[in-house]
Design a protein around this motif. Structure first.
Motif, mmCIF file in Angstrom:
data_model
loop_
_atom_site.group_PDB
_atom_site.id
_atom_site.type_symbol
_atom_site.label_atom_id
_atom_site.label_comp_id
_atom_site.label_asym_id
_atom_site.label_seq_id
_atom_site.Cartn_x
_atom_site.Cartn_y
_atom_site.Cartn_z
ATOM 1 N N UNK B 64 0.834 -1.205 0.000
ATOM 2 C CA UNK B 64 0.000 0.000 0.000
ATOM 3 C C UNK B 64 0.869 1.255 0.000
ATOM 4 N N UNK B 65 1.863 1.245 0.916
ATOM 5 C CA UNK B 65 2.714 2.428 1.021
ATOM 6 C C UNK B 65 3.512 2.619 -0.259
ATOM 7 N N UNK B 66 4.039 1.506 -0.803
ATOM 8 C CA UNK B 66 4.910 1.621 -1.974
ATOM 9 C C UNK B 66 4.125 2.080 -3.195
ATOM 10 N N UNK B 67 2.900 1.535 -3.363
ATOM 11 C CA UNK B 67 2.182 1.825 -4.605
ATOM 12 C C UNK B 67 1.468 3.170 -4.551
ATOM 13 N N UNK B 68 0.820 3.460 -3.402
ATOM 14 C CA UNK B 68 -0.053 4.629 -3.416
ATOM 15 C C UNK B 68 0.555 5.839 -2.742
ATOM 16 N N UNK B 69 1.355 5.587 -1.691
ATOM 17 C CA UNK B 69 1.804 6.729 -0.896
ATOM 18 C C UNK B 69 3.226 7.133 -1.211
ATOM 19 N N UNK B 70 3.965 6.276 -1.988
ATOM 20 C CA UNK B 70 5.414 6.402 -1.915
ATOM 21 C C UNK B 70 6.023 7.753 -2.270
ATOM 22 N N UNK B 71 5.963 8.253 -3.496
ATOM 23 C CA UNK B 71 6.718 9.502 -3.609
ATOM 24 C C UNK B 71 5.912 10.593 -2.913
ATOM 25 N N UNK B 72 6.224 10.843 -1.645
ATOM 26 C CA UNK B 72 5.472 11.845 -0.891
ATOM 27 C C UNK B 72 5.602 13.196 -1.572
ATOM 28 N N UNK B 73 4.477 13.872 -1.711
ATOM 29 C CA UNK B 73 4.429 15.130 -2.455
ATOM 30 C C UNK B 73 4.902 16.268 -1.557
ATOM 31 N N UNK B 74 6.234 16.385 -1.395
ATOM 32 C CA UNK B 74 6.751 17.341 -0.420
ATOM 33 C C UNK B 74 6.497 18.788 -0.846
ATOM 34 N N UNK B 251 -0.043 13.269 -1.186
ATOM 35 C CA UNK B 251 -0.090 14.449 -0.309
ATOM 36 C C UNK B 251 -0.304 14.039 1.136
ATOM 37 N N UNK B 252 -1.178 13.014 1.342
ATOM 38 C CA UNK B 252 -1.405 12.521 2.702
ATOM 39 C C UNK B 252 -0.094 12.055 3.304
ATOM 40 N N UNK B 253 0.704 11.325 2.502
ATOM 41 C CA UNK B 253 1.998 10.840 2.998
ATOM 42 C C UNK B 253 2.872 12.012 3.413
ATOM 43 N N UNK B 254 2.890 13.065 2.585
ATOM 44 C CA UNK B 254 3.724 14.225 2.902
ATOM 45 C C UNK B 254 3.248 14.885 4.189
#
Lengths: 259, 281
Positions: B64-74, B251-254
């Motif tokens: 989940x993290x790798x596919x959807x969240x990974x490149x955090x939109x800093x 964006x959520x990840x960031x």
């Protein structure tokens, strides 16, 4: 004399500066940001508060199962949190960590991470990972408890009496055996007290897990709120309070019995 | 081995009283432990927890993290709108902590059993107020205030105020309960009233501990302030909610990364400030 006067002047300036800062933030966040028109007069506020001041007695039978679910979620979450925090505490204690340059910073990082993310955010992450239901709630509570439990246990490990540790090492015990036979018996009372304390807090946390999709009283609260049934909201809050008071009584009794 | 030794041994064995259970406490303790384990096992069944899902939790979360969240939109986090919300969050946290502690000081005074001016009336009332504030989770306070006052930072500040009353009030009261009685009695003997005793005998004793608690309260309030926006009370939490609902996962990840980073900074600041106040003792 002059020095004292200057120091007093500096202190006065600091206090005035702080007061100005506080006033500015009150102005910026509260006065400017609030829609005073919408809130209306004090009478209107009292009116909207008074909508909450009834109890929906018809809801009480439907709250028994969610209350039990909340309680169980807190228990299982604390237990899982304990299982996760044992290795973290072992790695995070300076005198017991197996390989200092790697395991110590790793454990410290995990402790900070666990405490710095709010339980709501943990629950959101786990709801995305394992789907709706009680499981994400249990996982979120467990992750949130790891930081506190493992930090206290790691500090207790750092304070242990070194003699039993040396004795086990002298007879050839490896670091795991040292942990089990020399350190665990010494930290057990602290660990039990911490777990009971954390369990008490976790009941409160598990009561809101339902707000983001993990059942229990939080879900009941959310539903009553969505239906604008304000009496029902008050009833759910009272159920949460009852559960917390019971939990507090139980934890006081357990602490007295065990320690 | 002689016959005498054998018979002496036999006599000694006969004298000893044998019990099936060495002590009753152990039996009781094992019984309670067993009951707790049975309850926990039953609750797994009752809550319908699918343990199979627990096994592939790491795989799923990782994917989940790798596919959807990974490149955090800093870039999103470093944009102006979001940074302004960070400033709002900081202000909300310290205003909530400040108001909460201002209210917590008198409540703690009333709720400390050794110094309370009214053991029959004020003591239970203050205890109840602190416990009520503590028991209701800050998110529930937020939802209630948002319902009554509407969206914005005011309900957030008030929710944090309630939270801090419960949090700091209890710790403040515990510090008062642990003070040395000597100065209190000395002041009483000179005819000081309750308020004077509080200011001249109690406050100097708890000052350092209270400062530490105040810093810690601010730290905890900041942690809560990062998410009160989730239920409509300004700050970073509002951005979190919006992006979760729009499924803007990067964006959520960031935002999550920024929350963790800010909390770590605030924790470092509070640890440093507490160390300084402890040294000033």
């Amino acid at each position: 004399m002059a020095r004292r006067r200057r120091r007093r002047a500096i202190r006065l300036a600091a206090i005035l500066g702080l007061a100005a800062l506080v006033l500015w933030s009150i102005e910026a966040t509260i006065v400017a940001d609030t829609d005073w028109q919408r809130i209306g007069s004090p009478a209107a506020i009292l009116k909207s508060v008074s909508r909450f001041l009834t109890i929906d007695f018809g809801l009480i039978p439907q709250l028994l199962v969610p209350t039990l679910e909340t309680f169980m979620m807190a228990c299982l979450g604390t237990l899982l949190g304990l299982f996760i925090s044992l290795p973290v505490a072992w790695f995070g204690a300076l005198n017991a960590t197996p390989f200092k340059p790697v395991t110590y910073p790793l454990a410290r990082f995990l402790m900070t991470l666990s405490r710095s993310i709010h339980e709501i955010v943990w629950a959101l992450i786990f709801v995305a990972a394992v789907g709706l239901g009680a499981l994400p709630g249990i996982l979120a509570i467990a992750m949130r408890s790891v930081g506190f439990i493992s930090k206290i246990i790691a500090e207790a490990i750092e304070d242990v009496d070194p003699k039993p540790v040396e004795a086990i090492r002298a007879v050839g015990g490896n670091s795991f055996q040292v942990m089990i036979f020399a350190i665990v018996p010494q930290v057990l009372p602290v660990a039990l007290g911490t777990i009971i304390f954390e369990w008490d807090i976790n009941i409160r946390r598990s009561a809101i897990m339902g707000l983001v999709g993990a059942g229990g009283l939080g879900l009941a609260f959310f539903r009553q709120m969505a239906m604008y049934n304000y009496g029902g909201v008050t009833t759910v809050i009272l159920a949460i309070l009852c559960l917390i008071v019971l939990g507090e009584l139980a934890s006081t009794a357990a602490r007295k019995a065990l320690i | 081995m002689t016959a005498l030794d054998d018979s002496a041994m036999a006599a000694r064995v006969a004298q000893r009283r044998w019990h099936r259970w060495r002590n009753k406490g152990a039996l009781l303790r094992s019984g309670i432990l067993l009951a707790v384990l049975v309850f926990l096992g039953y609750s797994l069944h009752f809550l319908n927890v699918d343990l199979a899902r627990l096994l592939d939790l790491f795989g799923r979360t990782g994917r989940l993290l790798a596919e959807r969240y990974f490149p955090a939109d800093m870039d999103y986090v470093l944009a102006r709108g979001y940074l302004a919300s960070v400033l709002d969050t900081v202000q909300m946290a310290y205003l909530g902590a400040l108001f909460g502690m201002l209210l917590a000081v008198p409540l703690a005074w009333f709720a400390a059993f050794n110094m309370t001016p009214g053991p029959r009336s004020l003591y239970p009332a203050a205890r109840l107020a602190i416990m009520g504030c503590r028991s209701v989770h800050e998110m529930i306070w937020t939802i209630l205030f948002v319902t009554i006052l509407g969206f914005g930072m005011l309900p957030g500040v008030l929710a944090l105020t309630m939270f801090c009353i419960g949090f700091a009030g209890k710790l403040f009261a515990e510090e008062i309960e642990a003070i040395d009685r000597g100065p209190v009695e000395a002041l009483r003997a000179t005819g000081a009233n309750e308020l004077q005793v509080m200011i001249y005998a109690v406050l100097p004793q708890v000052r350092v501990a209270w400062t530490g608690i105040a810093i810690y309260t601010w730290d905890v309030a900041f942690r809560a302030a990062t998410v009160v926006g989730f239920f409509g009370a300004g700050g970073m939490g509002w951005y979190l909610k919006r992006n979760i609902q729009q499924l803007e996962n990067q964006r959520v990840a960031a935002i999550l990364i920024s929350i963790v980073a800010l909390v770590i900074v605030s924790e470092a600041v509070s640890a440093w400030a507490r160390a300084v106040t402890a040294k000033a003792k």
